[in-house]
Structure formats: C-alpha cells, structure tokens
Write a protein that holds these residues in place. Structure first.
Motif: not given
Length: 255
Positions: A79-95, A130-142
């Motif tokens: 998916n990194f091969k998609r348009s720059e605008d779409e990739v940026k939007a997807l990354m913002k949504l992921a965060e 950074l958001a990945v590490r935070k989310a994984e860390s905060m849910t690790r006890h679940n």
C-alpha cells in the motif's frame, strides 16, 4: 425507541450465537473502502475512516461472541505504492486509531483486549511507531482477548522473517528446520494467537492478497462477502458464524 429495540434484538442474537461453538480466531481482509467512498460520493479518506468505524463495530461483535482473537489487515506493505496523499491519510488514521485504543474506557480497555501490531513497523512514520509502542504497552496486561492489527504487513514478509529467525536460532550441529519451527516464529504465534478458524474478505474480491497465507492453509474456513467493508456488520457476519457452527456440530456427530 426503534434503536433501543434493534440493540436489544442484536444483543439477544449474539447471546444465542455465543451459546454454540464459536471460532477462537477470526481474520478480516477489510476490502472495499475506496469503492465504498466512490459509491457514496465521498473522499477516499472518508471511506477509510468509515472502515475504521466498521472495525470497531465488528471487534465488539466478536468480543460479545467470546471470540478470543481478531486479526485485521489494516495496511499492506504494498500500500505504500499508493498516492502520497492517500498514504498520509492512512498513516494519520492509524495514529488516531491507535491512540484512541489507548484511552481509558475504550473498547480494548473495556473488554480486556491485548493489542499486537504485526508487520514491518519500522516502515511506519515515527509518530505512528510511537503510537504503536504506546498502544501495545498499555494493553500488554490484558488477557481476555487479542486484536492483531496487521500493518504494514504481507504474509510473504512474515514467512521470510520467520525463516530468518529459525536460521539464526538453529543448532549449528543439526541445522534442520521444520514446519513447526517456522510456525513458532510467525508473528501471530509470537503474539500468542490461536490457530485461524475463519478468514473473511469483503467487497466480493476472491483473493487473499498476501494475508495470513501460512495460517489459513489447513482448516481455516474462507468466506467472501460481497459487502464493502464499511457496510459490513452483524447481519453479514451471522451466516458465517452459523456455517462455522454447522460444520463444528457435523464434526462432533461424525466422531
């Protein structure tokens, strides 16, 4: 009033379904966001945002059914091969999605869900990492359930990484590598996911798109839904669960 009746009916339906055999692990190829957006005359970014809401909706359905693990194909390495605008939007949504999952009282906290982000995360922008590490860390006890967000992921990359790990860990005096060795090094295995029971792909496209190829090679039931992912809901999922239960009961009778 009508919404209350519908919600009560849905809760009752889920209770009935949960009384029968339910899969331990369900995976979704969340396809059709862009075509959904075009059909609704929306921006592509809005289609992806509606797809995120569908993920939250289906995750709660699965948790109410006592499904132990949900895997979602959120972003392919390709998916990194998609348009720059779409990739940026997807990354913002992921965060945004990851940070919302971290919030006290959010769905992962409420249901005791551990979040695993599977894939080559080093390719993600720093703020998403950074958001990945935070989310994984905060849910690790679940410990009640697992959500695997596969991003950026391809199955070929996962298998390649698993084989490389096996080679590094192999005994030099006996360097044989077995299927069991590779299976133990898969990202899903390292994240303690149970075997994959059901894989659902939406939008009617009949291909796996390099998702969980190793995991679904044996007993996994594969279902293709014609519904675009943002529209996918309980009524689309019920026949899939009923088919799983019918086959589970059939196996019990044959034994």
């Amino acid at each position: 009033m009508r919404d209350s009746i519908v919600n009560q009916a849905q809760r009752f339906l889920l209770k009935v379904l949960a009384a029968g055999p339910v899969p331990k692990h369900v995976a979704f190829v969340m396809d059709g966001n862009r075509r959904y957006a075009r059909r609704q005359q929306k921006q592509v970014q809005e289609g992806h945002a509606d797809g995120y809401l569908a993920l939250r909706r289906m995750l709660e359905v699965c948790l109410r059914l006592n499904i132990q693990c949900v895997s979602a194909y959120a972003f392919s390495i390709e998916n990194f091969k998609r348009s720059e605008d779409e990739v940026k939007a997807l990354m913002k949504l992921a965060e945004k999605m990851l940070l919302e999952f971290c919030e006290h009282g959010d769905i992962l906290d409420e249901y005791g869900v551990r979040l695993n982000v599977l894939g080559r995360t080093s390719l993600l922008p720093e703020e998403v990492q950074l958001a990945v590490r935070k989310a994984e860390s905060m849910t690790r006890h679940n410990t009640r359930a697992i959500l695997n967000l596969c991003m950026p992921y391809t199955s070929r990359d996962e298998i390649t990484t698993a084989v490389e790990s096996c080679i590094r860990n192999a005994d030099p005096s006996n360097p044989q590598i077995t299927e069991k060795d590779i299976d133990a090094q898969l990202m899903t295995s390292l994240g303690c996911s149970p075997p994959l029971d059901i894989l659902v792909r939406t939008s009617g496209v009949k291909r796996l798109s390099d998702f969980l190829l190793w995991q679904c090679c044996e007993d996994t039931q594969i279902h293709i839904s014609s519904t675009f992912w943002p529209d996918f809901g309980l009524l689309d999922f019920v026949p899939i669960i009923l088919d799983f239960q019918r086959k589970a009961w059939g196996r019990q009778i044959s034994l």
